[in-house]
Write an enzyme that holds these catalytic residues in place. Sequence first.
Site, PDB file in Angstrom:
ATOM      1  N   HIS A  10       0.799  -1.230   0.000  1.00 43.33           N
ATOM      2  CA  HIS A  10       0.000   0.000   0.000  1.00 43.33           C
ATOM      3  C   HIS A  10       0.827   1.273   0.000  1.00 43.33           C
ATOM      4  O   HIS A  10       1.981   1.296   0.429  1.00 43.33           O
ATOM      5  CB  HIS A  10      -0.913   0.022   1.222  1.00 43.33           C
ATOM      6  N   PHE A  23      -5.263   2.296  13.847  1.00 39.61           N
ATOM      7  CA  PHE A  23      -5.250   0.827  13.827  1.00 39.61           C
ATOM      8  C   PHE A  23      -4.090   0.261  14.640  1.00 39.61           C
ATOM      9  O   PHE A  23      -4.210  -0.788  15.259  1.00 39.61           O
ATOM     10  CB  PHE A  23      -5.134   0.316  12.391  1.00 39.61           C
ATOM     11  N   HIS A 164     -10.031  -6.223  -0.513  1.00 40.55           N
ATOM     12  CA  HIS A 164      -9.199  -5.916   0.653  1.00 40.55           C
ATOM     13  C   HIS A 164     -10.097  -5.550   1.838  1.00 40.55           C
ATOM     14  O   HIS A 164     -11.172  -5.000   1.653  1.00 40.55           O
ATOM     15  CB  HIS A 164      -8.263  -4.748   0.301  1.00 40.55           C
ATOM     16  N   ASP A 287       1.918  -6.872   2.706  1.00 42.70           N
ATOM     17  CA  ASP A 287       1.041  -5.907   3.380  1.00 42.70           C
ATOM     18  C   ASP A 287       1.847  -4.733   3.920  1.00 42.70           C
ATOM     19  O   ASP A 287       1.439  -4.092   4.879  1.00 42.70           O
ATOM     20  CB  ASP A 287       0.202  -6.548   4.496  1.00 42.70           C
TER      21      ASP A 287
HETATM   22  C1  GRE Z   1      -4.098  -3.518   5.882  1.00 45.27           C
HETATM   23  O1  GRE Z   1      -4.047  -2.848   4.851  1.00 45.27           O
HETATM   24  O2  GRE Z   1      -4.164  -4.740   5.812  1.00 45.27           O
HETATM   25  C2  GRE Z   1      -4.079  -2.838   7.218  1.00 45.27           C
HETATM   26  C3  GRE Z   1      -4.677  -1.598   7.368  1.00 45.27           C
HETATM   27  C4  GRE Z   1      -4.649  -0.964   8.608  1.00 45.27           C
HETATM   28  C5  GRE Z   1      -4.039  -1.578   9.669  1.00 45.27           C
HETATM   29  C6  GRE Z   1      -3.448  -2.810   9.529  1.00 45.27           C
HETATM   30  C7  GRE Z   1      -3.456  -3.458   8.306  1.00 45.27           C
HETATM   31  O3  GRE Z   1      -5.275  -0.994   6.313  1.00 45.27           O
HETATM   32  O4  GRE Z   1      -2.880  -4.656   8.158  1.00 45.27           O
HETATM   33 ZN    ZN Z   2      -3.578  -4.495   3.303  1.00 49.60          ZN
END
Ligand code: GRE
Ligand code: ZN
Length: 326
Positions: A10, A23, A164, A287
């Site tokens: 990402h 998060f 996702h 990830d």
């Molecule tokens: C992910 O893209 O898998 C992700 C998030 C936010 C926190 C943890 C995470 O978008 O793994």
């Molecule tokens: Zn992800």
Amino acid sequence: MQGKIGLEEHFAIEETLNDSKGFLDPSIWEELAGRLMDPEDRRLREMDENGMEMMVLSLNAPAVQAITDTQKAADLARRANDNLAEKVARHPDRFRALAALPLQDPELAAAELNRCIKELGFVGALANGFSEGADPDALLYYDLPQYRAFWAECAKLDVPFYLHPRNPLARDSRIYEGHPWLLGPGWAFGQETAVHALRLMGSGLFDDHPNLRIILGHMGEALPFNIWRVDNKNGWVKAPHPQPAKRTFTEYFEENFYITVSGNYCTQALLCSLQVIGADHIMFSTDWPFENVDHSANWFDAVEISENDRHKIGRQNAIDLFKLDL
Ligand code: GRE
Ligand code: ZN
């Protein structure tokens, strides 16, 4: 292993950066924000140090999916996709792109997908779960009938669609009340995404479009372990299944779904997945930046599978699925 390709990788733009806040522990926000906004030198260094030849990049979450104003969602998707196209153009040998889509409106989403594939050279799309729309009561899951024309376009373009995770909305999260550590990547992401995937399977979508290819991260969001029971519950009852789909969930999972190991570097889970969905439908991913590239790569490079499977999962399946010109 050298030459690995990652598919759940990402980045953020200024407008979407804060979507990733909250998060992980607040003490690492500066580091995470730096990784998400990295002008690519950090990312390329991590790739070089860990035997990754290529990352297929996608916007952070939930971003476009959480914008209730359809036109604003479409504008943001376009800006994010243009930004991503520039990243790929700067390093065409290291990056490919998945399109962010304003799925609040299936027609706008189909138009943006077309633009991204045909004009920008993207190789697929990635959506962060259901979309929120103008109607606050509506949860827009993509098995709903209004998405069939969008899926027809996706099938016609013959590009994979990465489903996702995102969190359920607060009003649908009462089971997590008082247990915020279960939201996000710990549990709620996987539960939300697995149900969405099962909805797609049960809807009959893949009877109409048998060539659609859906990718799930995180070792298939627990589906390899549980899909048997979805089909075989109360096996003594000999009634026809109640969902519109013609075939079993397991058949769609095996044929229309691919999974990646993003954020789930668990050998037992990989071995289960190899038996259920098979080595041809599993692909490497990290990830990043939410997980570390070295954690993923060090585990994958050493995990006890055959070298043939390591080559398929680490690289070849992605080349075949995305028709990468490598
Ligand atoms: C992910 O893209 O898998 C992700 C998030 C936010 C926190 C943890 C995470 O978008 O793994
Ligand atoms: Zn992800």
